[in-house]
Design a protein around this motif. Sequence first.
Motif: not given
Length: 404
Positions: A191-196, A227-231, A396-403
Motif C-alpha cells: 500500500w506504499e507504492s501507489h498514490m491513486d 522479497q520480504t517487504s514491499e520496499d 528510492d520511492k522518496h525520489h519518485r515524482t508525481k506525473p
Amino acid sequence: MAKIVESLKKLSVENSVCNGNIHNDRMLKKKNNFILAREEILSDNDNYALVVCGTQNDPEFRVAAALSDNSCVVYSIGESISHTTTLIHNESSIIGMKFSSSSKNILYMGTSDGIITVCDLRAKGRVIAEFKDNSDDGKLKPLTSFDISCDDKLLAGGTEHIGGDAFILFWDIRHSNSKANSKNNVLGGYWESHMDDITSLSFHSTKKDTLASGSTDGLINIFDLTQTSEDAALSYSLNTESSVDRIGWLNDDSLWCTTHTHCLQLWNCDGATPYGNFNRSSVGACQNEDPDSCYLVRVHSSNVFSHPFLIGGSSTAKGEHLRCLNIVNDSLDCCNIMLDNKQTVRDSWLHEKSACLITIGEGSLLNIWKPTDSPIIQQSAGHKLTAKMNSGKGRDKHHRTKPY
C-alpha cells in the motif's frame, strides 16, 4: 510481507519456457488483416459490453463478456457458436474477468464491491469460491483490477484509493471459502507504492513471482514477490507522466501501456523513459483520422503474427471504424481497417491457435474476426460456422515524482 513470501515458497514450481518473445527483425513485418466472421448480439437491452476474456482451448474455446448490467454472458466457439450460460449473481459492476489456465470451466470475476468470485460453468456458473479482504471491520476495499499468476496459484487485486492508500492485495488460490461470512483469507498487501487507483495488474507470463501494476498516479511498478517487504519487492518504478489505463508484458523485460489520454507507451523495465511513445495525434495520423475521434483498445503481444499489434478505433460521423496497427521495434506501422465494425469497441481478446480476435463494445455486440489468410468463415441461420475456427532494477520511492 513475510506471509506472502512464505506462501510463494509453497507455491513454487519450475517455470516453462516462454515462446512468446517478440521477433524484432523488420523482415518479419507483415500486415494483420482481419475480416468479420460472426456477429452476436449479447443483450437486447441498452447494455454496454465492457470486458472480454477467453480460454486457449483447441479446437473449441470459450469466451465470456461482461455487461454494464452486472451480468456475464458465456459462449462456446468452434465449428459453431453456442450460448453456454448467463451469470446474473453479481450485485456490482464487473471490473475484470479471467478463465483459469487449467480449466475452461472455471471463471474468475472481480467486482467493484471488493469481491473476486470463482464460478464453475459445469454447474451453471455456481460460485464455488470467494476472495475478499474484510479486515477493516468487515468493510471491503473496492476493487479496480485483478490478475492471476502464470501457475494459477496466486491472485492479486488492485483497489481504489481509499483512506489515503491504494492497495495491492494477495490471495493463495488454494485457500478460499465461498461463504459470505467466512474468515478473511487475504495473505497480505502492498500500500506504499501507489498514490491513486490501481487500474491494471499484470503477472509475467512465465515468471510467477513478477507482477506489474499501473495506476492513475502515472506509475508503472514492477515487483519481485519473493522479497520480504514491499520496499524490497519494488524493483522498478516507471513514470508515464499520464494516467495508466492498461498495461501488459511484451516480452521478458518490456511492457506496453495505454493511458486514459489514448496514448501508447512501450517500456523496458530498467528504462528512464519509454523507448516508444505515441501520443493521440500520432495514433490518429496512423489511422488517417482526427485524433479527437480516436481511441485505443488493447495491445496483443502474441507471436501469432511475429510481432505485437494494437487494436484501435475511431468514432466519427461516418461511422465506427476499427483498425489493427502493427508494433515493430519502436515503430507503429500503418494500420489495416477491420471492415463492418458497428460499435465503439471497449475490449478485445485473441485466441492464439486460430488467430481469432474477439471484440466487444458499446453496441452490446460480440464480433469474431479472422485473418484474411484463413479460410473464410460465413454464418448461416443455424448459427453454424462453415469453417473451423482453428487453423492449423530499483529506485528510492522518496525520489519518485508525481506525473502532474
